[in-house]
Structure formats: structure tokens, C-alpha cells
Design an enzyme around this catalytic site. Structure first.
Site, PDB file in Angstrom:
ATOM      1  N   GLY B  40       0.753   4.806 -19.510  1.00 26.65           N
ATOM      2  CA  GLY B  40       0.271   4.533 -20.858  1.00 26.65           C
ATOM      3  C   GLY B  40       0.900   5.399 -21.931  1.00 26.65           C
ATOM      4  O   GLY B  40       0.680   5.165 -23.121  1.00 26.65           O
ATOM      5  N   CYS B 249      -9.315 -27.609 -20.314  1.00 27.81           N
ATOM      6  CA  CYS B 249      -7.956 -28.045 -20.660  1.00 27.81           C
ATOM      7  C   CYS B 249      -7.890 -29.573 -20.622  1.00 27.81           C
ATOM      8  O   CYS B 249      -8.341 -30.204 -19.658  1.00 27.81           O
ATOM      9  CB  CYS B 249      -6.950 -27.449 -19.672  1.00 27.81           C
ATOM     10  SG  CYS B 249      -5.290 -28.140 -19.841  1.00 27.81           S
ATOM     11  N   CYS B 252      -5.383 -30.442 -17.459  1.00 29.16           N
ATOM     12  CA  CYS B 252      -5.677 -30.124 -16.059  1.00 29.16           C
ATOM     13  C   CYS B 252      -7.154 -29.854 -15.823  1.00 29.16           C
ATOM     14  O   CYS B 252      -7.578 -29.658 -14.692  1.00 29.16           O
ATOM     15  CB  CYS B 252      -4.846 -28.921 -15.595  1.00 29.16           C
ATOM     16  SG  CYS B 252      -5.465 -27.347 -16.215  1.00 29.16           S
ATOM     17  N   CYS B 274      -3.947 -25.649 -21.658  1.00 30.15           N
ATOM     18  CA  CYS B 274      -3.601 -24.324 -21.154  1.00 30.15           C
ATOM     19  C   CYS B 274      -2.391 -23.785 -21.911  1.00 30.15           C
ATOM     20  O   CYS B 274      -1.423 -24.501 -22.137  1.00 30.15           O
ATOM     21  CB  CYS B 274      -3.201 -24.393 -19.678  1.00 30.15           C
ATOM     22  SG  CYS B 274      -4.517 -24.892 -18.584  1.00 30.15           S
ATOM     23  N   CYS B 280      -0.779 -24.803 -15.703  1.00 26.62           N
ATOM     24  CA  CYS B 280      -1.315 -26.117 -16.031  1.00 26.62           C
ATOM     25  C   CYS B 280      -0.599 -27.202 -15.217  1.00 26.62           C
ATOM     26  O   CYS B 280      -1.231 -28.094 -14.655  1.00 26.62           O
ATOM     27  CB  CYS B 280      -1.161 -26.384 -17.533  1.00 26.62           C
ATOM     28  SG  CYS B 280      -2.083 -27.803 -18.126  1.00 26.62           S
TER      29      CYS B 280
END
Ligand SMILES: Nc1ncnc2c1ncn2[C@@H]1O[C@H](COP(=O)(O)OP(=O)(O)OP(=O)(O)O)[C@@H](O)[C@H]1O
Ligand SMILES: [Mg+2]
Ligand SMILES: [Zn+2]
Lengths: 261, 293
Positions: B40, B249, B252, B274, B280
Site C-alpha cells: 500500500g 443483467c 445474462c 454486466c 456476461c
């Protein structure tokens, strides 16, 4: 809480300094200054403009290093302890109230956020409790709690100073540095603010190192006072003694000019 | 990441493998190693001019170039999609200068370079994800002085970031940040996850894949080693919540993936699909197969 600590000096000091010397080019801003302050004590630093009062506060609070001399916090050399430790002090055991609220507040953050910042800096992570604490502190410094979400720029000068005090005291520091906290305010507003500072310092057992031009303010607040001129401490002692029986000619002048005014 | 320094692995004539010269790659790899050692923490690096302008992922491209080997399979996504101009041009670039295989399949990729999303499919230990980062400094909006932000990181002095979140709740009742939502890495460094949706933040937490971040203009690299704890900042009484549009979605039927709202015609018709096109597509195939059976 430190409220039950004795109120006079003469014990192991919280902060003490010796031989502080600092020049800005040809200007001697501090000349061999010694000072100490104990828990719960209010110490006023007075002197004319340019006499080194702000510089002394900056050196004592570790914001600036002296050319010579040492500052000790609870016996530890401040300038040897490293920046991380000094910064930790600055957000826990110490507070700093600036003359100009712009230097001590975040003007683009709400009053509540300003008061909450130090709590969050030391790990507070409960929004509701931070807010409750902020409300309690606004009330304590007599700012309407309904203003909690307002930006400080919409506050009067006196309110901004109250907010700065709340923001500083919220983490219960042991020592607060104040650089002319009532400067630039109306006389009536000044008087109320001084009363507030006196009340809070007693209630919380705070040690306060306050810089002021105002001899009357020093009389009202301070247990001891220290008179500076051209970087030197020309006189120091119990406030009543210094004001009623000044020894140094400069102090005599200072006191008589106040009485004459 | 196999055979990184293989001299036979030359790409197109006139280029060194993966465009960067070996000295530059070593310099970037050193920055990456430091970044992995301090999860980080932002490591400065001597970013090179790339044949793409800043804002086109030059930081990510340099990181990818430094770790790419001839056996790698590269996937590039932009806003979740493999077929946007930016993703296509970066993929083409690496095909040309490194001759590596590319893929649109998350599962097949060994390196995934991304802008704005983390794939829906969980990443594995043998994968690396490289994020393109426009602004690596999470405190930049609160504290513009870089020397000061570096000091705040050194002291882990992050009260200011919480003040920002406090202000959101005070004004709006909730934390408003929907993208680039700040995280604490390994309980120590505050980090910008790049402009991915907050929805993706939980995927960073203890991810088995190595996560690398490259900021070209700001010349910073940072990293999250595999299985590192990553926590989105929040308050106890206002916990972090990953948000997605409350729809399925349209293609899908997924109710778990991150959705984009797209216009379907000029008459204001809209639908939610998506954002991860690979995810997807795979689901559409699976749904069609189920229907056929
Ligand atoms: N950063 C600096 N650079 C150069 N000279 C300085 C600096 N800060 C202060 N000085 C000088 O040092 C001397 C002491 O200044 P200081 O600000 O400490 O005085 P002061 O007692 O606080 O005055 P005032 O009552 O006007 O606030 C002055 O002559 C001032 O001009
Ligand atoms: Mg001053
Ligand atoms: Zn879908």
C-alpha cells in the site's frame, strides 16, 4: 481527568526550557530564554510587538527548532524525540489555539467535522458518538449546537475562536498553547472569551501558555506571567507580584501605560 | 511471468522485448519489489515516455512491460470491457512489441491490465492484476502538498480522511464516494484503489493474485501482495456497503455482477448489463446451454 491536580507551580513541570536562543538574521528573536509550566497552571507571556512571543510558542511546541537551548516535555528533550512523537503530542497531550482562526480551523469542513477531527485522528470510528461529543463541546463553548453542520466561514470571529477552542480541547489535552486568542475581536467579545478560557482551564485542570498584549487579560487568567522584550525575558513571577510591584523598568512602563490608558 | 529475461524473446524488429529497455525494466522491477515489501506504500519510479499519452494507462503499461514474459497471456480491460478502444490499443501494443498471446477470458489470462474494474471471476494465485492509476495519492484532494501527504503516511495520520467521510454522512446521510473509495492496506497504509467502483473494493481483500498499481504521470508504483487484508474505510455505525444497481443483467440475468446502464435506442430506452463483458458472455453461453438441455 486532571481536574483534581493542584493549581500552583512548584512541582515537576510538564514543560520546561532553558537557554533558548534563536536569531532571524540580525534579529535576536529569543535570547537565553528559560521557562517552565506545571499541570493546571496558566502562564501568560506579555510583551510588545516583535518581542518574540510567537516565536517562543513555536519553539516550545516543537514547530520550530532553536539555535541553542533545550525544551523538555515531562523530562524528555522535545527536539530529540523525533517528528512522529512531536506530532502525536500535538494531537493528544497538547493543543494550539491560533490568533487567526483560519490557521486553526478547516474552513471548508463543518463545525462538527472540525471538532471531530482530533477524535478521529486518535481512532474514534463511531459517527454517532463523534457527533454527540461535538454537540456537547459546541454547547460547552456556547456555540448553538444547531450550527453543527454549518461551515465556520459563516461564523462570527468570536464564534470561530470558540469553535477553535472546542476543536482543541475535545481530546482533553494537558497543555494548550494560545497565541493571542482574543486578538482582533471586539472588547466585549474578548471579555466573554477570556471568561470561557478561564472556566475551562479550571474545570479541566488545563495548563495554558497564553500569549497576550493585554495586561488585563493576564491579570484575569494567569497564575504567573513572563515579560518579554527584544527576545529576552526581562521579568517573571506571580501575576499579582509582577503587576503590583514590577521590578524591571520596562515592566513598570508597561503597567503604568495600562493604568494611564 | 515466465522467462522474463529470455534473450530469444525479442518482439518486433527494432524494439526490445515489451518495448522498454532492460535497464528500465530492472528499475521498474526494483520499484515493484519495494512496493510488494511495503503493501500500500507508494514507491516513486523514473517513469519513461511511452508511445501513448498520459491518461491512457502509461503507468499500468510500464508495470506490465516490466513483468511480462513471452509465455504470458495478457488480458486488457477498460471499464470492464475488452473491446473498447483503449483496451484494444494496449493489447495490440503488447502483441506487437512482445509477441505475447492475448485473451479476453479472465480465467486464461496470466496478467490482467485494467482500468476502472476488477473482473467478476475470482482471481488466482498464478495471476497478476495491474491497475492503471491516474492519481495515486488518496489524500491529494484534502492536502495538496506532496511533502505533507508523505508525512501523513509516514505517521499513519489519517484522521483527515475520516473527516471527509464524516462530512459526507453529516450532509447526505451516507458516504458519497462511489469510485476510488479509500482503503487501508494491511492495517497500515491508506491507499487509493484507482477509480474502480466501491463495489469492487471487497475483491481486493485477501485476493490470491498479486495486485500492482502504476501511475505514469505521477510516477508512482504500489502493490498489494497476495492474501493481504484490505479494508474500506468506514464508521462502526455506518459500515461500508458495496453498491450495485438493483437490477438483473438484461443479457445474462446476473444479480451479483456490477452493472452499467446503457442506452438501447434514440428514444431513451435503457437497460442494465454486466460491465464485465467476459463474465456476461460466459454466463449467456451457460444459460443458453441449460435452456438447450
Ligand atoms: N520567520 C521569520 N523570519 C524572519 N524574522 C522573523 C520570523 N518570525 C519572526 N521574525 C522576527 O522575530 C521577531 C520576533 O517575532 P515574533 O513573531 O515572535 O514576535 P511577537 O512577540 O509574537 O510579535 P506580535 O506581538 O506582533 O505578534 C520579530 O522581529 C519578527 O520580525
Ligand atoms: Mg505574535
Ligand atoms: Zn450479464
Amino acid at each position: 481527568m486532571t481536574a483534581d491536580l493542584p493549581q500552583t507551580s512548584g512541582r515537576t513541570p510538564l514543560l520546561n526550557a532553558e537557554g533558548l536562543t534563536l536569531r532571524f538574521g540580525a534579529i535576536p528573536a529569543l535570547v537565553d530564554v528559560a521557562i517552565d509550566i506545571s499541570a493546571g497552571e496558566v502562564l501568560a507571556i506579555v510583551g510588545e510587538s516583535g518581542s518574540g512571543k510567537t516565536t517562543l510558542l513555536r519553539v516550545l511546541s516543537g514547530m520550530m527548532a532553536p539555535d541553542a537551548g533545550t525544551v523538555r516535555w515531562l523530562g524528555d528533550d522535545l527536539h530529540a524525540m523525533g517528528e512522529a512523537a512531536r506530532r502525536r503530542l500535538m494531537r493528544t497531550d497538547w493543543g494550539f489555539v491560533h490568533q487567526n482562526p483560519r490557521d486553526g480551523l478547516r474552513l471548508n469542513v463543518s463545525a462538527g467535522g472540525n471538532v471531530g477531527e482530533r477524535l478521529m485522528a486518535v481512532g474514534a470510528r463511531h459517527y454517532g458518538r463523534i457527533r454527540e461529543e461535538a454537540i456537547a463541546w459546541l454547547q460547552r463553548v456556547e456555540v448553538d449546537a444547531a450550527r453543527i453542520d454549518d461551515l465556520p466561514r459563516t461564523f462570527s470571529g468570536g464564534m470561530q475562536q470558540r469553535l477553535q477552542i472546542a476543536r482543541t480541547l475535545v481530546t482533553r489535552p494537558r497543555l494548550v498553547f494560545m497565541d493571542e486568542p482574543t486578538g482582533g475581536l471586539d472588547v466585549s467579545v474578548q471579555a466573554r472569551l477570556l471568561d470561557l478560557i478561564r472556566g475551562l482551564s479550571r474545570e479541566l485542570g488545563l495548563a495554558v501558555l497564553i500569549v497576550t498584549h493585554d495586561i488585563a487579560a493576564a491579570r484575569l487568567l494567569a497564575d504567573r506571567m513572563l515579560v518579554m522584550r527584544r527576545g529576552e525575558v526581562v521579568e517573571h513571577g506571580l501575576t499579582d507580584r509582577v503587576l503590583d510591584d514590577p521590578q524591571h523598568p520596562y515592566t513598570q512602563l508597561l503597567v503604568s501605560s495600562v493604568l494611564a490608558a | 511471468m515466465t522467462g522474463i529475461d529470455d534473450p530469444r524473446a525479442s518482439g518486433t524488429e527494432g524494439y526490445n522485448f515489451a518495448y522498454l529497455d532492460e535497464a528500465t525494466k530492472r528499475m521498474i522491477r526494483r520499484a515493484i519489489l519495494k512496493a510488494v515489501a511495503i503493501p500500500g506504500h507508494q514507491i516513486p519510479f523514473g517513469a519513461r515516455e511511452m508511445p501513448l499519452p498520459y491518461g491512457w494507462g502509461t503507468g499500468g503499461i510500464q508495470v506490465t512491460a516490466a513483468i511480462l514474459g513471452p509465455a504470458d497471456v495478457l488480458k486488457v480491460i477498460d471499464q470492464g470491457a475488452d473491446d473498447t478502444t483503449n483496451a484494444i490499443s494496449i493489447r495490440r501494443f503488447f502483441t506487437r512489441v512482445a509477441g505475447v498471446a492475448t485473451t479476453e477470458s479472465t480465467a486464461e489470462a496470466s496478467i490482467i491490465q485494467t482500468r476502472h474494474r476488477i473482473p467478476e471471476k475470482a482471481l488466482r494465485e498464478d495471476q497478476v492484476i495491474v491497475y492503471q492509476v491516474p492519481q495515486p495519492e488518496p489524500l491529494s484532494k484534502l492536502e495538496p502538498r506532496r511533502a505533507e501527504t508523505e508525512r501523513l503516511h509516514a505517521l499513519a495520520d489519517y484522521g483527515l480522511m475520516h473527516v471527509r467521510l464524516y462530512e459526507d454522512i453529516a450532509r447526505l446521510g451516507h458516504i458519497a464516494k462511489a469510485y476510488d473509495y479509500p482503503v487501508m492496506v494491511n492495517g497500515r497504509y491508506l491507499m487509493s484503489p484507482s477509480p474502480i467502483p466501491a463495489f469492487d473494493n471487497p475483491k481486493m481483500d485477501r485476493m490470491p493474485a498479486l495486485q500492482l498499481f502504476g501511475a505514469g504521470r505521477e510516477k508512482r508504483i504500489y502493490a498489494i501482495p497476495p492474501y493481504t487484508p484490505v479494508r474500506s474505510l468506514d464508521f462502526e455505525d455506518h459500515p461500508f456497503r458495496p453498491i450495485r444497481a438493483p437490477h438483473a443483467c438484461a443479457l445474462c440475468g446476473s444479480t451479483e455482477s456490477y452493472l452499467d446502464e446503457v442506452l438501447t435506442d434514440d428514444a431513451g430506452g435503457r437497460m442494465f448489463v454486466c460491465s464485465d463483458t467476459d463474465y456476461c458472455g460466459e454466463r449467456q453461453v451457460a444459460v443458453a446451454q441449460e435452456a438447450a438441455e
